[in-house]
Design an enzyme around this catalytic site. Structure first.
Site, PDB file in Angstrom:
ATOM      1  N   ASN A 163      42.734  38.312  48.310  1.00 34.57           N
ATOM      2  CA  ASN A 163      41.596  39.233  48.354  1.00 34.57           C
ATOM      3  C   ASN A 163      40.326  38.500  48.420  1.00 34.57           C
ATOM      4  O   ASN A 163      39.873  37.986  47.410  1.00 34.57           O
ATOM      5  CB  ASN A 163      41.772  40.277  47.142  1.00 34.57           C
ATOM      6  CG  ASN A 163      40.446  41.069  47.176  1.00 34.57           C
ATOM      7  OD1 ASN A 163      39.596  41.315  47.878  1.00 34.57           O
ATOM      8  ND2 ASN A 163      40.396  41.760  45.984  1.00 34.57           N
TER       9      ASN A 163
ATOM     10  N   LYS B  40      37.440  39.339  48.960  1.00 38.32           N
ATOM     11  CA  LYS B  40      36.216  40.170  48.718  1.00 38.32           C
ATOM     12  C   LYS B  40      35.036  40.079  49.675  1.00 38.32           C
ATOM     13  O   LYS B  40      35.373  39.949  50.934  1.00 38.32           O
ATOM     14  CB  LYS B  40      35.887  39.759  47.343  1.00 38.32           C
ATOM     15  CG  LYS B  40      36.864  39.946  46.517  1.00 38.32           C
ATOM     16  CD  LYS B  40      36.647  39.887  44.675  1.00 38.32           C
ATOM     17  CE  LYS B  40      38.001  39.836  43.994  1.00 38.32           C
ATOM     18  NZ  LYS B  40      37.650  39.701  42.608  1.00 38.32           N
TER      19      LYS B  40
ATOM     20  N   HIS C 177      40.639  49.072  43.618  1.00 41.74           N
ATOM     21  CA  HIS C 177      40.521  47.767  43.109  1.00 41.74           C
ATOM     22  C   HIS C 177      39.465  48.010  42.053  1.00 41.74           C
ATOM     23  O   HIS C 177      38.537  48.965  42.258  1.00 41.74           O
ATOM     24  CB  HIS C 177      39.836  46.731  44.033  1.00 41.74           C
ATOM     25  CG  HIS C 177      39.670  45.433  43.440  1.00 41.74           C
ATOM     26  ND1 HIS C 177      38.400  44.958  42.766  1.00 41.74           N
ATOM     27  CD2 HIS C 177      40.396  44.448  43.482  1.00 41.74           C
ATOM     28  CE1 HIS C 177      38.894  43.815  42.311  1.00 41.74           C
ATOM     29  NE2 HIS C 177      39.825  43.346  42.711  1.00 41.74           N
TER      30      HIS C 177
ATOM     31  N   GLU D 130      36.577  46.541  41.172  1.00 40.18           N
ATOM     32  CA  GLU D 130      35.224  46.618  41.554  1.00 40.18           C
ATOM     33  C   GLU D 130      34.970  47.782  42.326  1.00 40.18           C
ATOM     34  O   GLU D 130      33.654  48.193  42.337  1.00 40.18           O
ATOM     35  CB  GLU D 130      35.142  45.343  42.265  1.00 40.18           C
ATOM     36  CG  GLU D 130      35.016  44.174  41.615  1.00 40.18           C
ATOM     37  CD  GLU D 130      35.510  42.699  42.413  1.00 40.18           C
ATOM     38  OE1 GLU D 130      35.742  42.843  43.435  1.00 40.18           O
ATOM     39  OE2 GLU D 130      35.857  41.813  41.502  1.00 40.18           O
TER      40      GLU D 130
ATOM     41  N   GLU E 292      45.994  44.574  37.325  1.00 41.97           N
ATOM     42  CA  GLU E 292      44.936  43.716  37.308  1.00 41.97           C
ATOM     43  C   GLU E 292      44.097  44.141  36.066  1.00 41.97           C
ATOM     44  O   GLU E 292      43.157  44.888  36.137  1.00 41.97           O
ATOM     45  CB  GLU E 292      44.024  43.743  38.396  1.00 41.97           C
ATOM     46  CG  GLU E 292      44.835  43.341  39.679  1.00 41.97           C
ATOM     47  CD  GLU E 292      43.642  42.871  40.720  1.00 41.97           C
ATOM     48  OE1 GLU E 292      43.800  41.694  41.211  1.00 41.97           O
ATOM     49  OE2 GLU E 292      42.769  43.418  41.025  1.00 41.97           O
TER      50      GLU E 292
ATOM     51  N   GLY F  73      38.163  37.284  37.897  1.00 40.99           N
ATOM     52  CA  GLY F  73      37.065  36.478  38.110  1.00 40.99           C
ATOM     53  C   GLY F  73      36.478  35.743  36.766  1.00 40.99           C
ATOM     54  O   GLY F  73      35.197  35.158  36.771  1.00 40.99           O
TER      55      GLY F  73
ATOM     56  N   SER G  95      42.549  36.110  37.797  1.00 43.37           N
ATOM     57  CA  SER G  95      42.413  34.521  37.594  1.00 43.37           C
ATOM     58  C   SER G  95      43.613  33.875  37.795  1.00 43.37           C
ATOM     59  O   SER G  95      43.856  32.959  37.171  1.00 43.37           O
ATOM     60  CB  SER G  95      41.652  34.405  36.084  1.00 43.37           C
ATOM     61  OG  SER G  95      40.487  34.705  35.991  1.00 43.37           O
TER      62      SER G  95
HETATM   63  P1  PGA Z   1      40.314  36.812  40.786  1.00 45.83           P
HETATM   64  O1  PGA Z   1      40.285  38.270  41.470  1.00 45.83           O
HETATM   65  O2  PGA Z   1      41.556  36.215  41.335  1.00 45.83           O
HETATM   66  O3  PGA Z   1      39.077  36.052  41.220  1.00 45.83           O
HETATM   67  O4  PGA Z   1      40.314  36.945  39.391  1.00 45.83           O
HETATM   68  C1  PGA Z   1      41.520  38.977  41.552  1.00 45.83           C
HETATM   69  C2  PGA Z   1      41.265  40.375  42.026  1.00 45.83           C
HETATM   70  O5  PGA Z   1      40.114  40.827  42.066  1.00 45.83           O
HETATM   71  O6  PGA Z   1      41.877  40.905  42.833  1.00 45.83           O
END
Ligand code: PGA
Length: 271
Positions: A20, A22, A110, A112, A182, A188, A227
């Site tokens: 992903n 982003k 997601h 976010e 998640e 992140g 992460s």
């Molecule tokens: P990250 O994000 O690996 O940077 O923690 C995962 C995600 O948001 O799908």
């Protein structure tokens, strides 16, 4: 009988490693990253696992063209879409448009999108149904906040999210879905769930899907996300109910992302 989309040898679930991106990488940078990634993904890796990339909308056409012309095994994904096919929705992209670009996987819900852009459980459900209607596969994201985990509400919250997202989805489609567990506090932050917690939550998701879809839910794939990197992937991916990873930050580096896919392939070969 022929194998279904996520199925490998002997009907085992084929892990899916998804990048992903982003809001990172313009279309020129995207081309470089997928070319490098294609080169790093050996036939041994792609025989054992599926690898998808989820670039920003402006990159999709360029990435699709590169993947097609190089006959790359990388699968094209998107990060979101609207639930309507067309209309007066300024700034939005429809599932029909993604399907036309040969997008296979679409991330839906997601955290976010939920937290920063106000996507409710109802919107997530409508998007999931729209993606299925266009014969693409949703990667449905669910996960609890830190406060919910600390209050012992992680299982309850994930159950609620899953039930809301699956309203109106027929049994057969549930088996083909991908769900990504998640935990929001892990995204992140550099703080991953423990392998045992990831296993517990992924197993819960499969059990809940089983209540919905019956034995067919055994072929549902459940990813872990939050992460994931070259250090953490191996142990997480070894858990019996973890069928891959949704990788954010670490997917921007094609070398490291290929290492994660390789780790998933090693686990898959042993199953
Ligand atoms: P990250 O994000 O690996 O940077 O923690 C995962 C995600 O948001 O799908």
């Amino acid at each position: 009988m022929s194998e279904g989309p996520g199925q490998g040898r002997a009907g085992a679930r084929r892990p899916l490693i998804s990048g992903n991106w982003k809001m990172n990488l313009n279309h020129l940078e995207a081309i470089q990253v997928v070319q490098k990634l294609s080169y790093r993904l050996t036939p041994q890796i792609t025989a054992a696992v599926e690898v998808s990339v989820h670039p920003p909308f402006t990159d999709l056409r360029s990435v699709q063209t590169v993947l097609d012309s190089d006959d790359s095994p990388i699968i094209l994904g998107a990060q979101s879409c609207h639930f309507e096919d067309q209309g007066a929705f300024t700034g939005e992209v429809s599932p029909a448009m993604l399907a036309k670009l040969n997008v296979t996987y679409v991330i839906v819900g997601h955290s976010e999108r939920r937290q920063l852009f106000g996507e409710t459980d109802d919107v997530v459900n409508r998007k999931l149904l729209a993606v299925l209607r266009h014969h693409m596969t949703p990667i449905l994201c669910v996960g609890e906040t830190l406060a919910e985990r600390q209050a012992g509400e992680a299982r309850g919250r994930v159950t609620e999210q899953l039930e809301a997202a699956l309203a109106g989805v027929d049994r057969g489609s549930v088996a083909q879905l991908v769900v990504a567990y998640e935990p929001i506090w892990a995204i992140g932050t550099g703080q991953t769930a423990t392998p045992a917690d990831a296993q517990e939550m992924c197993a819960l998701i499969r059990a809940l899907a089983g209540e919905w879809a019956g034995p067919a839910a055994s072929s549902l794939r459940v990813q872990y996300g939050g992460s994931v990197n070259t250090q953490t992937a191996g142990e997480l991916l070894s858990q019996p109910d973890v069928d891959g990873a949704l990788v954010g930050g670490a997917s921007l580096d094609p070398d490291g992302f290929a290492v994660i896919a390789d780790q998933a392939a090693s686990v898959a070969r042993q199953r």
